[in-house]
Design a protein around this motif. Structure first.
Motif, mmCIF file in Angstrom:
data_model
loop_
_atom_site.group_PDB
_atom_site.id
_atom_site.type_symbol
_atom_site.label_atom_id
_atom_site.label_comp_id
_atom_site.label_asym_id
_atom_site.label_seq_id
_atom_site.Cartn_x
_atom_site.Cartn_y
_atom_site.Cartn_z
ATOM 1 N N ASP A 8 40.843 36.721 34.530
ATOM 2 C CA ASP A 8 41.342 36.331 35.844
ATOM 3 C C ASP A 8 41.522 37.622 36.622
ATOM 4 O O ASP A 8 42.271 38.506 36.204
ATOM 5 N N ARG A 40 37.623 29.626 48.733
ATOM 6 C CA ARG A 40 38.384 28.971 47.674
ATOM 7 C C ARG A 40 38.278 27.463 47.788
ATOM 8 O O ARG A 40 37.777 26.943 48.776
ATOM 9 N N PRO A 83 42.604 38.276 40.167
ATOM 10 C CA PRO A 83 43.080 37.692 41.427
ATOM 11 C C PRO A 83 42.824 38.590 42.634
ATOM 12 O O PRO A 83 42.821 39.816 42.513
ATOM 13 N N GLY A 90 41.434 27.281 43.116
ATOM 14 C CA GLY A 90 41.289 28.720 42.957
ATOM 15 C C GLY A 90 40.206 29.326 43.809
ATOM 16 O O GLY A 90 39.525 28.647 44.575
ATOM 17 N N GLU A 125 46.492 33.617 44.075
ATOM 18 C CA GLU A 125 45.367 32.782 43.652
ATOM 19 C C GLU A 125 44.757 33.297 42.346
ATOM 20 O O GLU A 125 44.899 34.462 41.998
ATOM 21 N N THR A 126 44.066 32.407 41.652
ATOM 22 C CA THR A 126 43.331 32.797 40.452
ATOM 23 C C THR A 126 41.858 32.985 40.807
ATOM 24 O O THR A 126 41.347 32.357 41.729
#
Length: 169
Positions: free
Chosen positions: A88, A99, A90, A103, A76-77
Motif C-alpha cells: 500500500d 479513485r 498511499p 481507494g 486513501e489506500t
C-alpha cells in the motif's frame, strides 16, 4: 500549460514522477523499444506515444462505484507492486488522484496505476481515458481517440465502443 507545469502545481516533481506519457517516452528513448504487456495495453501505449498524451486503460469490472479525479486527503489506500511485492503506497495530502469508492486507482494524476484495476489479457469490459490539457487542440484529441477506437476494432472485431468527451475545469 504543460504536464510538467500541472504536476508542479500539486507539489509533484515532474523529473522524478512525470506524467505517464512523458515516462513512457523516456523509457522508449532509453531502451529503444516499446515495452510489450498485452495487445490492448500495447495499443494504448502506442497512441500515448504518437500523440504525446497520457492514455490509460482500466478494468471496468474491478471498480467499486464510479471513478473520479480528486485531491487526496492523505488517508486513501493505493495497492501497487514494489520489487515484486504487493504494498500500500498511499498518496500524499494534496496529490491529484483518480479513485473510486474504496481507494486510489492512479497516483499523481496519471503517473502510476494501481494493481486492482489494471488490464489483464482476459479483461472483458475496459474503460479508457485519454487526458489532455487545454493546450492540446480538440482536433488532435479526437484524432488520438479515433486511433485508439480503430485499433480496438481491429483487435476485437464486433466489440462495442462508447466514446464521450468530459471537460474538467
Amino acid at each position: 500549460m504543460s504536464w510538467s507545469d500541472a504536476y508542479v502545481l500539486f507539489g509533484a516533481k515532474p523529473n522524478r514522477t512525470p506524467c505517464s506519457a512523458q515516462a513512457l517516452r523516456k523509457r522508449v528513448l532509453k531502451d529503444g523499444t516499446l515495452p510489450t504487456i498485452n495487445p490492448v495495453v500495447d495499443l494504448y501505449n502506442a497512441v500515448s506515444l504518437k500523440y504525446a498524451i497520457p492514455v490509460g486503460g482500466e478494468n471496468h469490472d474491478a471498480y467499486v462505484g464510479r471513478p473520479f479525479l480528486t485531491i487526496a486527503d492523505g488517508t486513501e489506500t493505493f495497492d501497487t507492486l514494489m520489487n515484486g511485492e504487493a504494498v500500500d503506497d498511499p498518496p500524499l495530502l494534496g496529490e491529484v488522484i483518480w479513485r473510486d469508492d474504496i481507494g486510489v486507482i492512479c497516483r499523481r494524476w496519471n503517473w502510476r496505476q494501481g494493481t486492482r484495476t489494471r488490464l489483464e489479457a482476459a479483461t472483458a469490459r475496459i474503460w479508457f481515458i485519454l487526458e489532455a490539457l487545454e493546450t492540446m487542440p480538440d482536433e488532435a484529441l479526437a484524432e488520438a481517440t479515433d486511433a485508439l477506437v480503430g485499433g480496438l476494432n481491429a483487435l476485437m472485431p464486433g466489440c462495442r465502443i462508447v466514446s464521450q468527451a468530459i471537460a474538467i475545469t
